[in-house]
Enzyme design. Structure first.
Site, PDB file in Angstrom:
ATOM      1  N   CYS B  80       0.225  -1.432   0.012  1.00  0.00           N
ATOM      2  CA  CYS B  80       0.119   0.111   0.053  1.00  0.00           C
ATOM      3  C   CYS B  80       0.937   1.075   0.027  1.00  0.00           C
ATOM      4  O   CYS B  80       1.345   1.627  -0.880  1.00  0.00           O
ATOM      5  CB  CYS B  80      -0.796  -0.263   1.005  1.00  0.00           C
ATOM      6  SG  CYS B  80      -2.423   1.060   0.795  1.00  0.00           S
ATOM      7  N   HIS B 185      -3.413  -5.288  -0.241  1.00  0.00           N
ATOM      8  CA  HIS B 185      -3.559  -5.876   0.880  1.00  0.00           C
ATOM      9  C   HIS B 185      -2.863  -7.157   0.589  1.00  0.00           C
ATOM     10  O   HIS B 185      -4.300  -7.829   1.318  1.00  0.00           O
ATOM     11  CB  HIS B 185      -4.531  -5.668   2.069  1.00  0.00           C
ATOM     12  CG  HIS B 185      -4.212  -3.878   1.731  1.00  0.00           C
ATOM     13  ND1 HIS B 185      -3.407  -3.308   3.222  1.00  0.00           N
ATOM     14  CD2 HIS B 185      -5.114  -3.041   1.512  1.00  0.00           C
ATOM     15  CE1 HIS B 185      -3.288  -2.235   2.813  1.00  0.00           C
ATOM     16  NE2 HIS B 185      -4.435  -1.288   1.854  1.00  0.00           N
ATOM     17  N   GLU B 187      -1.924  -9.153   2.860  1.00  0.00           N
ATOM     18  CA  GLU B 187      -2.263  -9.884   4.384  1.00  0.00           C
ATOM     19  C   GLU B 187      -3.883  -9.530   4.949  1.00  0.00           C
ATOM     20  O   GLU B 187      -4.635  -9.903   5.813  1.00  0.00           O
ATOM     21  CB  GLU B 187      -1.541  -8.356   5.158  1.00  0.00           C
ATOM     22  CG  GLU B 187      -2.148  -7.283   6.278  1.00  0.00           C
ATOM     23  CD  GLU B 187      -2.002  -7.029   4.689  1.00  0.00           C
ATOM     24  OE1 GLU B 187      -1.642  -6.971   3.596  1.00  0.00           O
ATOM     25  OE2 GLU B 187      -1.952  -5.417   5.301  1.00  0.00           O
TER      26      GLU B 187
END
Lengths: 253, 208
Positions: B80, B185, B187
């Site tokens: 990001c 993202h 994650e």
């Protein structure tokens, strides 16, 4: 563009337990929010919302622990709403592992908290929940305190204001439709979605899969939230997505 | 290999630490300049505004070690804002210089086409054929979770690891010898995201 519409199960959590029915026959403990979150994760839910209906500050610590344990095993966006009033409340949930926080009554009472939260965490972290009920003038009035208290606010105007103040997303619940299983309020959702530049999550009224397709296409919602349709085992998230895919609604399969 | 996650006090790093634990790698936080000496791979999962984050990194004395790390071509994973800062500058914060590791500038999405901003949700990315080591065992295209209002306009297309489209086509991630950085993202992107992180860490380990 190829951005997909999001399907978001919502779990009501009180004192660390899921309170509405969750018929996950494969689970030994369907009351454990973390176990339920894992099932939705496996079903391909796009995000998850925990609605904390805990009353006291002491019990809120339990919710922080639930969020932390969920974030250890579910790698998808997690929103926590319910009882969050201040930037400090938000920070506590975000540090525990929530990706976004939802505020409702607090935003109406002190709209500045929206600006403060956007400043502190970035607008992507903040979901403003709006509970709206149709009025005699053909528009919608904003209610607070879980739908108990009417305000002076027009829902579409309020949505535009929270967007201006820095909300990242709107969770829009139709009080007329909520619990009826007769479908989302398409007119309300569309009016709000067209009035703001941020994504709108439609909530309230899902009874079947066509309802979801309708609010995502005709209602111009970016996502749908649903609780009972999933918890009572009527449909899995996968069922919803396959149906939407067949009806030309873009989803992540 | 020692993984360090850059922590300048903004944003929630818990998800990123959890994701590394899930792929069998423990990561620790890097909060002080001296801690750069203890790590082999730097992860920068930034959140927030371009200019503000650079100001905070400078105030916390992490900016210079970060620049030196990249200049020395040490292993780096950006997520990001940790992707956007690699470029020269951003329309979000005019006049502020980025890390300038990659040519190009960060632009704002145009809402004129009725697109919702932020670009929030799961979008499809297609992978660059010439960089299979990073995306092995992943579907092509893959769905990944995005949330951002600005995107890098990458001036060197040979860096592209993957591409997506949100009103405008853009390069959603870059990779080169020591470095991978992505706008989405991983994650928060379930199994596919974790697999991408695992591939990347495994690959970067071989470059040490």
């Amino acid at each position: 563009h190829m951005l997909t519409k999001r399907i978001i199960p919502c779990l009501d959590v009180k004192e660390g337990r899921v309170v509405k029915g969750t018929q996950f026959l494969q689970l030994r403990d369907a009351g454990d929010p973390v176990e339920c979150a894992k099932v939705y994760n496996a079903q391909g839910a796009d995000e998850l919302v925990f609605l904390d209906i805990t009353a006291s500050h002491e019990e809120r610590k339990t919710m922080v622990d639930v969020v932390a344990r969920t974030a250890e095993s579910c790698f998808m966006p997690l929103t926590v709403g319910g009882g969050i009033r201040t930037v400090a409340d938000m920070r506590e949930m975000l540090l525990a592992g929530a990706d976004k926080v939802g505020i409702n009554t607090a935003a109406v009472k002190t709209p500045e908290v929206i600006d403060a939260a956007a400043e502190a965490f970035g607008c992507q972290c903040l979901v403003v929940a709006i509970d709206a009920k149709r009025n005699a003038h053909g528009s919608w009035t904003v209610y607070t305190h879980g739908g108990r208290n009417p305000t002076e606010l027009d829902a579409v105007e309020w949505a535009a204001e929270v967007c201006r103040r820095g909300a990242g997303e709107i969770l829009l619940t139709s009080m007329d439709s909520d619990g009826t299983k007769a479908g989302y309020d398409i007119a309300l959702t569309r009016a709000v979605s067209e009035a703001v530049s941020i994504p709108v999550i439609a909530s309230g009224g899902a009874g079947n899969l066509q309802h979801m397709a309708d609010v995502l296409s005709d209602g111009k919602a970016d996502a749908v939230l649903a609780a009972s349709i999933f918890h009572f085992g009527e449909y899995t998230v996968g069922d919803v997505k396959r149906f939407l895919d067949q009806h030309q609604v873009p989803v992540r399969l | 290999m020692n993984l360090g996650v850059l922590d300048y006090g903004a944003g929630n790093l818990r998800s990123v630490l959890n994701a590394f634990t899930a792929i069998g790698r423990e990561a620790k936080l890097v909060t002080k300049p001296a801690q750069f000496d203890d790590i082999d791979l730097l992860v920068f999962p930034g959140q927030g505004a371009f200019g503000d984050s650079i100001r905070i990194l400078k105030e916390t004395h992490l900016w210079d070690p970060l620049k030196a790390w990249l200049k020395a071509e040490k292993p780096y994973l950006g997520i990001c804002l940790g992707y956007q800062l690699l470029f020269e500058d951003s329309e979000e914060s005019p006049g502020v210089e980025g890390l300038a590791v990659a040519p190009g500038r960060v632009r704002k999405f145009d809402s004129a086409h009725g697109l919702k901003i932020p670009h929030m949700g799961w979008n499809k990315v297609t992978w660059a054929e010439d960089k299979p080591v990073w995306w092995k065992d992943l579907p092509d295209p893959s769905h990944l979770y995005f949330v951002h209002s600005y995107y890098p306009d990458v001036a060197d297309p040979s860096l592209a690891l993957c591409r997506t489209d949100y009103g405008v086509p853009f390069i959603a991630g870059i990779a080169k010898k020591n470095l991978m950085a992505v706008q989405f993202h991983p994650e928060k992107s379930q199994e596919i995201g974790l697999k991408l992180l695992k591939n990347s860490v495994d690959h970067l380990a071989t470059t040490l």
